[in-house]
Enzyme design. Structure first.
Site, mmCIF file in Angstrom:
data_model
loop_
_atom_site.group_PDB
_atom_site.id
_atom_site.type_symbol
_atom_site.label_atom_id
_atom_site.label_comp_id
_atom_site.label_asym_id
_atom_site.label_seq_id
_atom_site.Cartn_x
_atom_site.Cartn_y
_atom_site.Cartn_z
ATOM 1 C CE1 TYR A 89 54.925 22.984 41.900
ATOM 2 C CE2 TYR A 89 52.761 22.003 41.608
ATOM 3 C CZ TYR A 89 53.873 22.229 42.381
ATOM 4 O OH TYR A 89 53.940 21.697 43.638
ATOM 5 C CE1 TYR A 92 53.798 17.802 45.698
ATOM 6 C CE2 TYR A 92 51.754 16.584 46.022
ATOM 7 C CZ TYR A 92 52.421 17.777 45.848
ATOM 8 O OH TYR A 92 51.718 18.953 45.838
ATOM 9 C CG ASP A 128 50.038 11.396 51.403
ATOM 10 O OD1 ASP A 128 48.880 11.243 50.960
ATOM 11 O OD2 ASP A 128 50.748 12.377 51.133
ATOM 12 C CE LYS A 164 46.036 14.790 44.255
ATOM 13 N NZ LYS A 164 47.270 14.733 45.032
HETATM 14 C C1 LIG Z 1 47.944 15.662 45.843
HETATM 15 C C2 LIG Z 1 48.636 15.069 46.987
HETATM 16 C C3 LIG Z 1 48.788 15.780 48.194
HETATM 17 C C4 LIG Z 1 48.320 17.206 48.361
HETATM 18 O O1 LIG Z 1 46.950 17.328 48.214
HETATM 19 P P1 LIG Z 1 46.335 18.791 47.884
HETATM 20 O O2 LIG Z 1 44.861 18.572 47.933
HETATM 21 O O3 LIG Z 1 46.847 19.135 46.512
HETATM 22 O O4 LIG Z 1 46.825 19.726 48.914
HETATM 23 C C5 LIG Z 1 49.423 15.148 49.245
HETATM 24 N N1 LIG Z 1 49.884 13.877 49.122
HETATM 25 C C6 LIG Z 1 49.745 13.167 47.991
HETATM 26 C C7 LIG Z 1 50.252 11.761 47.932
HETATM 27 C C8 LIG Z 1 49.137 13.735 46.876
HETATM 28 O O5 LIG Z 1 49.026 13.033 45.748
#
Ligand SMILES: *Cc1c(COP(=O)(O)O)cnc(C)c1O
Length: 425
Positions: free
Chosen positions: A14, A141, A242, A271
């Site tokens: 970004y 997100y 997620d 992550k």
């Molecule tokens: C960071 C994140 C993603 C994307 O993960 P990347 O490894 O950056 O592709 C998806 N969902 C959530 C909730 C996130 O925090």
């Protein structure tokens, strides 16, 4: 380091190539300390975007990486399996909600989300139903690839740029009741309304449980999540959670959905999966989802990344799971939460602060103005901490091993930034 080359040729996340912000050269990291090229040590407040939960350069994770690299870094996963993948998936399923039985290993968080959406689409296709919409929340997100972006907040991720290409999904209002506030049932109205009107075309609801991360660091009431689970059940819609940011203890529970006592049909993790060592993610599904998907026309799940189940990443992730198994993370995240609960309310008196909030090892200060990124970043480095705000949000998700002195230093650095008007626009 050749910072001129970096400025001229390398894209950072970004960041503009026309007017790139300063990048700080890092040479090593150890425990909670990040070392700059000039020798300065910074106390880490970000865990490298939620990932380095055990701190940097951890002996157990290093040993796992060394041990595996001397055997094999990678081998294809099609028709082949290996100990690191098997042992990792065993541990993952032990930690995960008990209804999840099948693990799909993938490359990154965004890909895990893509996989979850494809699973839901294939699920309904196999059942002979045409369902091609997802219901999600504003301020959410889910990643930067196209399908993940299509269920991310339309304003934050600038859907206008990709109009005509990006699939259009259904957005409900995000919950307003904070985690620690009295529950307000009207928070669920928007989700109810969208489901009652569109449920026949909705394949799944996808959302971030308990905390909406990159879309605004909004920490919401567990009853909202409970309510969404009940609505999904009554309308016969799948629920994808997620937990890419929240998984592995960050909110004080192993998975954030435990705050609401619910289980998803599909779960995405990423992550912190490898303790912040390298990229790896996973999508977990129930037996019903997996069996239905594979019982359909395709006869299998149609996905298989080249580096699927990478042994090096799996070995490190397995070592990270082993560290989590000793349970110390519970006490550590609880202590960090207690420190935030004590220190952050004091900042709320400040004229530049509109809200403070916290949960587990997450602390958020929301300012009334956007930060001046260049100035506030320099200010934090000067104060000996690494905190990377965005917009009006100054937030911390430090490694679990952080001491109380580390947390105090992070919060003190935020306080001093609030007292420096140049740090804000
Ligand atoms: C960071 C994140 C993603 C994307 O993960 P990347 O490894 O950056 O592709 C998806 N969902 C959530 C909730 C996130 O925090």
């Amino acid at each position: 380091m050749d910072l001129t080359f970096d400025r001229r040729h390398i894209w950072h996340p970004y960041t503009s190539t026309l007017t790139p912000l300063t990048c700080y050269p890092v040479v090593s990291a150890n425990g909670v300390q990040i070392q700059l090229e000039n020798g300065k040590q910074l106390v880490d407040g970000m865990s490298s975007w939620w990932s380095a939960i055990h701190g940097y350069n951890h002996p157990a994770l290093n040993a796992a990486a060394h041990g595996q690299i001397d055997k094999m870094s990678h081998v294809m996963f099609g028709g082949i399996t290996h100990e690191p993948a098997i042992e990792l998936c065993k541990k993952l399923l032990n930690f995960a909600p008990s209804n999840l039985e099948h693990v799909f290993l993938a490359d990154s968080g965004s890909v895990a989300v893509e996989v979850s959406l494809k699973m839901a689409l294939q699920y309904w296709h196999a059942k002979g139903e045409q369902r091609s919409k997802f219901l999600t929340l504003r301020d959410g997100y889910h990643g930067d690839t196209f399908a993940a972006m299509s269920v991310t907040d339309p304003n934050n991720s600038m859907h206008s740029l990709y109009k005509g290409f990006l699939p259009e999904h259904i957005f409900a209002d995000s919950p307003k009741t904070g985690f620690w506030q009295d529950w307000d049932e009207s928070d669920l109205e928007s989700v109810k309304d969208k489901l009652s009107r569109h449920h026949k075309e909705i394949a799944a609801v996808i959302l971030e449980p308990i905390i909406q991360g990159a879309g605004g660091m909004r920490i919401y009431h567990p009853n909202f999540l409970k309510g969404v689970r009940e609505l999904c059940d009554s309308y016969g819609v799948l629920l994808i959670l997620d937990e890419i940011a929240t998984g592995f203890g960050r909110t004080g529970k192993m998975f954030a959905c435990e705050h609401a006592g619910i289980q998803p049909d599909i779960l995405c993790v990423g992550k912190a999966l490898t303790g912040g060592y390298m990229t790896l993610s996973a999508t977990l599904a129930t037996k019903n989802v997996a069996d239905t998907v594979c019982g359909g026309e395709a006869g299998c799940f149609m996905h298989g990344p080249t580096f699927m189940g990478n042994p090096l990443a799996c070995a490190v992730a397995e070592a990270s799971m082993t560290l989590l198994e000793n349970g110390e993370w519970k006490e550590q995240t609880h202590q960090i939460e207690t420190a935030f609960a004590e220190l952050l309310p004091k900042l709320k008196q400040h004229a530049l602060v509109s809200d403070v909030r916290w949960l587990g090892a997450i602390g958020v200060v929301e300012a009334t103005k956007s930060v001046n990124m260049e100035v506030i970043q320099a200010h934090f480095v000067e104060q000996g901490v690494w905190i990377r705000p965005f917009g009006k949000l100054i937030y911390m998700m430090p490694p679990y091993i952080s001491s109380m002195a580390n947390i105090e230093q992070l919060v003190a650095a935020i306080e001093s930034a609030l007292n420096n008007p140049d740090c804000f626009q």
